[in-house]
Design a protein around this motif. Structure first.
Motif, PDB file in Angstrom:
ATOM      1  N   ASP A  38      39.718  26.407  47.394  1.00  0.00           N
ATOM      2  CA  ASP A  38      38.880  27.575  47.634  1.00  0.00           C
ATOM      3  C   ASP A  38      39.069  28.543  46.464  1.00  0.00           C
ATOM      4  O   ASP A  38      40.099  28.520  45.798  1.00  0.00           O
ATOM      5  CB  ASP A  38      39.265  28.256  48.944  1.00  0.00           C
ATOM      6  N   THR A  39      38.068  29.377  46.220  1.00  0.00           N
ATOM      7  CA  THR A  39      38.169  30.400  45.186  1.00  0.00           C
ATOM      8  C   THR A  39      37.847  31.754  45.804  1.00  0.00           C
ATOM      9  O   THR A  39      37.163  31.828  46.836  1.00  0.00           O
ATOM     10  CB  THR A  39      37.212  30.124  44.011  1.00  0.00           C
ATOM     11  N   PHE A  40      38.321  32.812  45.175  1.00  0.00           N
ATOM     12  CA  PHE A  40      38.054  34.164  45.656  1.00  0.00           C
ATOM     13  C   PHE A  40      37.985  35.113  44.478  1.00  0.00           C
ATOM     14  O   PHE A  40      38.578  34.854  43.420  1.00  0.00           O
ATOM     15  CB  PHE A  40      39.124  34.620  46.659  1.00  0.00           C
TER      16      PHE A  40
ATOM     17  N   LEU B 211      40.437  41.226  41.016  1.00  0.00           N
ATOM     18  CA  LEU B 211      41.336  40.208  41.569  1.00  0.00           C
ATOM     19  C   LEU B 211      40.556  38.919  41.771  1.00  0.00           C
ATOM     20  O   LEU B 211      39.467  38.933  42.354  1.00  0.00           O
ATOM     21  CB  LEU B 211      41.879  40.716  42.904  1.00  0.00           C
ATOM     22  N   PHE B 212      41.081  37.804  41.258  1.00  0.00           N
ATOM     23  CA  PHE B 212      40.412  36.517  41.454  1.00  0.00           C
ATOM     24  C   PHE B 212      41.434  35.398  41.409  1.00  0.00           C
ATOM     25  O   PHE B 212      42.549  35.576  40.910  1.00  0.00           O
ATOM     26  CB  PHE B 212      39.305  36.300  40.412  1.00  0.00           C
ATOM     27  N   GLY B 213      41.051  34.250  41.945  1.00  0.00           N
ATOM     28  CA  GLY B 213      41.966  33.118  41.924  1.00  0.00           C
ATOM     29  C   GLY B 213      41.493  31.975  42.781  1.00  0.00           C
ATOM     30  O   GLY B 213      40.322  31.898  43.170  1.00  0.00           O
ATOM     31  N   SER B 214      42.442  31.091  43.090  1.00  0.00           N
ATOM     32  CA  SER B 214      42.116  29.894  43.863  1.00  0.00           C
ATOM     33  C   SER B 214      43.303  29.496  44.718  1.00  0.00           C
ATOM     34  O   SER B 214      44.438  29.896  44.460  1.00  0.00           O
ATOM     35  CB  SER B 214      41.736  28.741  42.922  1.00  0.00           C
ATOM     36  N   THR B 215      43.005  28.707  45.734  1.00  0.00           N
ATOM     37  CA  THR B 215      44.049  28.092  46.541  1.00  0.00           C
ATOM     38  C   THR B 215      43.980  26.588  46.323  1.00  0.00           C
ATOM     39  O   THR B 215      42.937  26.052  45.953  1.00  0.00           O
ATOM     40  CB  THR B 215      43.879  28.413  48.039  1.00  0.00           C
ATOM     41  N   GLY B 216      45.092  25.930  46.565  1.00  0.00           N
ATOM     42  CA  GLY B 216      45.172  24.484  46.390  1.00  0.00           C
ATOM     43  C   GLY B 216      46.568  24.110  45.920  1.00  0.00           C
ATOM     44  O   GLY B 216      47.325  24.953  45.435  1.00  0.00           O
TER      45      GLY B 216
ATOM     46  N   ARG C 286      36.449  28.138  39.481  1.00  0.00           N
ATOM     47  CA  ARG C 286      36.140  26.783  39.961  1.00  0.00           C
ATOM     48  C   ARG C 286      35.984  25.827  38.780  1.00  0.00           C
ATOM     49  O   ARG C 286      36.474  24.708  38.799  1.00  0.00           O
ATOM     50  CB  ARG C 286      34.868  26.821  40.806  1.00  0.00           C
ATOM     51  N   GLU C 287      35.305  26.289  37.745  1.00  0.00           N
ATOM     52  CA  GLU C 287      35.073  25.470  36.553  1.00  0.00           C
ATOM     53  C   GLU C 287      36.383  25.090  35.858  1.00  0.00           C
ATOM     54  O   GLU C 287      36.540  23.977  35.377  1.00  0.00           O
ATOM     55  CB  GLU C 287      34.200  26.284  35.592  1.00  0.00           C
TER      56      GLU C 287
END
Length: 175
Positions: free
Chosen positions: A65-67, A81-86, A57-58
């Motif tokens: 959204d983040t996951f 596993l991590f990431g974002s949508t947009g 997010r930073e």
């Protein structure tokens, strides 16, 4: 000549817009189990996942959204596993930028491009180190999401394929 003008005038913008419309908007959710991998739900793993989400997010203030989650297999392999949508207009440079951002955390070597076979989706992987172990960090970006995987005890090729499989199960276009 008129037909060629119409094709260029209407066809090229449509060709450019098609990947965007098929990949954005997207949502992400981490299933409890993916094949032989189990999502870790212990306190330590949840705390690491929350920290990863905060860092994503930073670094990506426009993320919708983040996951984040940590998966393990019965034979000890670990996948973070991590990431974002947009909306993303330049997935190729976003994938490279994400690896550049993570280079210090994982002492990454030079990255390699991984062919995804999907127009508008770009993936890169690099070998590095985490907690004294060798890892492969792969980033997959398309017009609707950015997904990063950190893999232990896998080759670059296997990590790239696995990230592609995982993101197809985790990130779903909302079309």
């Amino acid at each position: 000549m008129l037909l060629l003008s119409i094709a260029c005038c209407c066809g090229l913008p449509l060709w450019w817009f098609l990947p965007i419309s098929s990949q954005y908007p997207a949502s992400a959710s981490l299933p409890d189990q993916i094949d032989s991998m189990q999502l870790r739900q212990d306190e330590s793993s949840r705390a690491v996942a929350e920290e990863l989400k905060a860092r994503v997010r930073e670094s990506n203030l426009l993320a919708e959204d983040t996951f984040a989650g940590i998966y393990t297999t019965s034979d000890g392999k670990r996948v973070t596993l991590f990431g974002s949508t947009g909306l993303r207009f330049s997935p190729e440079s976003d994938a490279k930028s994400e690896l550049d951002r993570l280079a210090g955390d994982y002492a990454l070597q030079e990255s390699v491009v991984v062919d995804t076979g999907v127009r508008g989706r770009h993936e890169r992987c690099a070998v590095g180190r985490a907690d004294g172990d060798s890892v492969v960090v792969c980033v997959s970006a398309d017009h609707g999401s950015l997904t990063t995987g950190v893999f232990t005890r896998l080759s670059v090729d296997d990590s790239g394929r696995l990230l592609n499989d995982l993101r197809q199960r985790v990130v779903v276009p909302k079309s």
